[in-house]
Design a protein around this motif. Structure first.
Motif, PDB file in Angstrom:
ATOM      1  N   UNK A 246       0.840  -1.203   0.000  1.00  0.00           N
ATOM      2  CA  UNK A 246       0.000   0.000   0.000  1.00  0.00           C
ATOM      3  C   UNK A 246       0.875   1.252   0.000  1.00  0.00           C
ATOM      4  N   UNK A 247       2.003   1.199   0.694  1.00  0.00           N
ATOM      5  CA  UNK A 247       2.911   2.339   0.707  1.00  0.00           C
ATOM      6  C   UNK A 247       3.462   2.648  -0.672  1.00  0.00           C
ATOM      7  N   UNK A 248       3.839   1.601  -1.405  1.00  0.00           N
ATOM      8  CA  UNK A 248       4.320   1.772  -2.774  1.00  0.00           C
ATOM      9  C   UNK A 248       3.210   2.378  -3.641  1.00  0.00           C
ATOM     10  N   UNK A 249       2.007   1.800  -3.545  1.00  0.00           N
ATOM     11  CA  UNK A 249       0.894   2.284  -4.368  1.00  0.00           C
ATOM     12  C   UNK A 249       0.531   3.726  -4.021  1.00  0.00           C
ATOM     13  N   UNK A 250       0.522   4.058  -2.730  1.00  0.00           N
ATOM     14  CA  UNK A 250       0.164   5.423  -2.307  1.00  0.00           C
ATOM     15  C   UNK A 250       1.142   6.444  -2.861  1.00  0.00           C
ATOM     16  N   UNK A 251       2.434   6.111  -2.818  1.00  0.00           N
ATOM     17  CA  UNK A 251       3.443   7.030  -3.356  1.00  0.00           C
ATOM     18  C   UNK A 251       3.227   7.238  -4.853  1.00  0.00           C
ATOM     19  N   UNK A 252       2.976   6.151  -5.557  1.00  0.00           N
ATOM     20  CA  UNK A 252       2.800   6.220  -7.009  1.00  0.00           C
ATOM     21  C   UNK A 252       1.537   7.024  -7.364  1.00  0.00           C
ATOM     22  N   UNK A 253       0.427   6.774  -6.656  1.00  0.00           N
ATOM     23  CA  UNK A 253      -0.816   7.501  -6.938  1.00  0.00           C
ATOM     24  C   UNK A 253      -0.680   8.976  -6.583  1.00  0.00           C
ATOM     25  N   UNK A 254       0.022   9.268  -5.497  1.00  0.00           N
ATOM     26  CA  UNK A 254       0.207  10.662  -5.084  1.00  0.00           C
ATOM     27  C   UNK A 254       1.080  11.409  -6.096  1.00  0.00           C
ATOM     28  N   UNK A 255       2.123  10.754  -6.600  1.00  0.00           N
ATOM     29  CA  UNK A 255       2.962  11.382  -7.632  1.00  0.00           C
ATOM     30  C   UNK A 255       2.132  11.646  -8.883  1.00  0.00           C
ATOM     31  N   UNK A 256       1.279  10.697  -9.224  1.00  0.00           N
ATOM     32  CA  UNK A 256       0.428  10.853 -10.408  1.00  0.00           C
ATOM     33  C   UNK A 256      -0.513  12.046 -10.245  1.00  0.00           C
ATOM     34  N   UNK A 257      -0.866  12.371  -8.999  1.00  0.00           N
ATOM     35  CA  UNK A 257      -1.772  13.497  -8.717  1.00  0.00           C
ATOM     36  C   UNK A 257      -1.003  14.813  -8.584  1.00  0.00           C
ATOM     37  N   UNK A 258       0.337  14.737  -8.567  1.00  0.00           N
ATOM     38  CA  UNK A 258       1.116  15.973  -8.526  1.00  0.00           C
ATOM     39  C   UNK A 258       1.579  16.391  -7.145  1.00  0.00           C
ATOM     40  N   UNK A 259       1.731  15.423  -6.218  1.00  0.00           N
ATOM     41  CA  UNK A 259       2.213  15.741  -4.878  1.00  0.00           C
ATOM     42  C   UNK A 259       3.716  15.518  -4.777  1.00  0.00           C
ATOM     43  N   UNK A 260       4.322  16.126  -3.761  1.00  0.00           N
ATOM     44  CA  UNK A 260       5.717  15.881  -3.414  1.00  0.00           C
ATOM     45  C   UNK A 260       5.704  14.807  -2.329  1.00  0.00           C
ATOM     46  N   UNK A 261       6.379  13.687  -2.560  1.00  0.00           N
ATOM     47  CA  UNK A 261       6.227  12.518  -1.690  1.00  0.00           C
ATOM     48  C   UNK A 261       7.510  12.232  -0.912  1.00  0.00           C
ATOM     49  N   UNK A 262       7.353  12.127   0.410  1.00  0.00           N
ATOM     50  CA  UNK A 262       8.393  11.627   1.309  1.00  0.00           C
ATOM     51  C   UNK A 262       7.934  10.245   1.768  1.00  0.00           C
ATOM     52  N   UNK A 263       8.830   9.271   1.761  1.00  0.00           N
ATOM     53  CA  UNK A 263       8.415   7.907   2.063  1.00  0.00           C
ATOM     54  C   UNK A 263       9.498   7.216   2.886  1.00  0.00           C
ATOM     55  N   UNK A 264       9.073   6.422   3.874  1.00  0.00           N
ATOM     56  CA  UNK A 264      10.044   5.837   4.806  1.00  0.00           C
ATOM     57  C   UNK A 264      10.292   4.358   4.545  1.00  0.00           C
ATOM     58  N   UNK A 265      11.496   3.924   4.900  1.00  0.00           N
ATOM     59  CA  UNK A 265      11.854   2.516   4.967  1.00  0.00           C
ATOM     60  C   UNK A 265      12.815   2.348   6.141  1.00  0.00           C
ATOM     61  N   UNK A 266      12.732   1.224   6.823  1.00  0.00           N
ATOM     62  CA  UNK A 266      13.682   0.959   7.912  1.00  0.00           C
ATOM     63  C   UNK A 266      14.997   0.399   7.378  1.00  0.00           C
ATOM     64  N   UNK A 267      14.994   0.011   6.115  1.00  0.00           N
ATOM     65  CA  UNK A 267      16.153  -0.648   5.522  1.00  0.00           C
ATOM     66  C   UNK A 267      16.872   0.310   4.561  1.00  0.00           C
ATOM     67  N   UNK A 268      18.079   0.774   4.908  1.00  0.00           N
ATOM     68  CA  UNK A 268      18.805   1.711   4.031  1.00  0.00           C
ATOM     69  C   UNK A 268      19.001   1.173   2.614  1.00  0.00           C
ATOM     70  N   UNK A 269      19.036  -0.169   2.466  1.00  0.00           N
ATOM     71  CA  UNK A 269      19.233  -0.765   1.138  1.00  0.00           C
ATOM     72  C   UNK A 269      18.046  -0.520   0.201  1.00  0.00           C
ATOM     73  N   UNK A 270      16.902  -0.070   0.769  1.00  0.00           N
ATOM     74  CA  UNK A 270      15.700   0.107  -0.055  1.00  0.00           C
ATOM     75  C   UNK A 270      15.471   1.557  -0.487  1.00  0.00           C
ATOM     76  N   UNK A 271      16.392   2.450  -0.106  1.00  0.00           N
ATOM     77  CA  UNK A 271      16.226   3.870  -0.432  1.00  0.00           C
ATOM     78  C   UNK A 271      16.198   4.085  -1.949  1.00  0.00           C
TER      79      UNK A 271
END
Length: 329
Positions: free
Chosen positions: A157-182
């Motif tokens: 859901x986090x991946x989808x939310x970021x993608x949908x928000x970008x499609x709507x024209x938002x600036x997206x900040x998104x978290x991961x606990x794993x530095x390898x996933x940045x």
């Protein structure tokens, strides 16, 4: 006629999940029988399997979503062979769900779709898009130009939310606990990936000093105070997810808990929150390569134990899907 299905008689470990043979269900009027081609995995099915769900009844075929074709609709709501997805509305809890070759669901939980996408990709989309769409539009009322924080950004859901928000024209900040996933978050279009060390608010305010307009909480109540602190006055936090299995706030005292002027809402969701035309538009964007939805892995039905183990351990980035293969006659 019999079919293959995963039946839960009660809470079990992932490795104890088994495919069983059960009768194909008959749909009453107002219900639709779907020949399932693929289904996505969801945290709520982990909660059910692990004995964490409060409204469980056993035995039950789990699965709150499925994709396939209409096999039988006694009320004539859909034509046989029509491509459809189904989700929510009690699936996999109040009545048998999508972990089966056939599922019978209320017509109100069925969304028609027309696409050339492969079944595994389509099977990944319904619940993920519905939860992301509902959280963003019903929960947060997002607008172009706003800043959005997604807490739990590598979940499906986090991946989808970021993608949908970008499609709507938002600036997206998104978290991961794993530095390898940045870098992975960057490839999905996230403007500012953040490594979650428990103090996300400070990192957010280095980027957006006044705090974000909107925040989507997908981790749980254990990190909710930090997410609230990352949010601007008159901004909104939508509590949607419980990746951490922390669901409740003990001794909730609103004045002490909520920063002044920050709004807290929640989103639970139903299939009706995702109109058929919105779902079709998203599916078309995925097919056109303009909505980069991420599937972590596709399993067979017999691999359901391994799929649930991966989900429980948090080892996936994006969606886990089961593709139903039938012997060719």
């Amino acid at each position: 006629m019999d079919m293959r299905a995963i039946v839960l008689a009660g809470p079990v470990a992932p490795e104890e999940l088994r495919v069983r043979t059960v009768p194909v269900p008959e749909p009453p009027d107002g219900w639709v029988r779907i020949k399932v081609e693929a289904f996505g995995l969801n945290r709520s099915e982990y909660h059910l399997r692990a004995g964490l769900a409060g409204n469980a009844r056993f035995p039950v075929i789990p699965g709150i979503e499925a994709a396939g074709t209409v096999d039988l609709a006694p009320g004539g709501e859909f034509a046989p062979g029509q491509q459809v997805v189904a989700m929510m509305g009690g699936m996999g809890r109040e009545y048998d769900g999508g972990y089966a070759e056939y599922t019978v669901v209320p017509a109100s939980s069925v969304i028609p779709v027309t696409t050339e996408l492969d079944w595994a990709t389509l099977g990944a989309l319904p619940e993920m898009l519905q939860t992301a769409h509902g959280s963003l539009y019903t929960g947060l009322a997002i607008e172009p130009g706003q800043t959005l924080l997604v807490r739990g950004g590598t979940s499906s859901v986090g991946v989808a939310a970021a993608v949908l928000a970008k499609e709507r024209g938002l600036i997206v900040l998104s978290t991961t606990r794993n530095p390898d996933r940045v870098e992975l978050l960057r490839t999905l279009g996230v403007d500012h990936p953040i490594v979650d060390d428990g103090n996300v608010a400070a990192k957010v305010r280095e980027i957006v000093p006044d705090g974000v307009h909107a925040a989507l909480e997908l981790v749980g109540t254990n990190v909710l105070p930090d997410t609230l602190r990352a949010t601007a006055v008159h901004g909104t936090v939508c509590f949607t997810g419980m990746l951490s299995d922390s669901w409740t706030i003990p001794d909730f005292y609103p004045i002490g808990y909520l920063p002044n002027g920050v709004r807290l809402t929640a989103y639970g969701g139903e299939s009706s929150d995702l109109p058929a035309e919105a779902f079709q538009r998203y599916v078309d964007l995925v097919a056109a390569g303009r909505l980069p939805i991420r599937i972590d892995r596709v399993f067979t039905m017999d691999e359901i134990g391994a799929a649930h183990r991966l989900m429980e351990d948090g080892g996936a980035v994006g969606k886990l899907v089961v593709r139903i293969s039938r012997p060719s006659h």
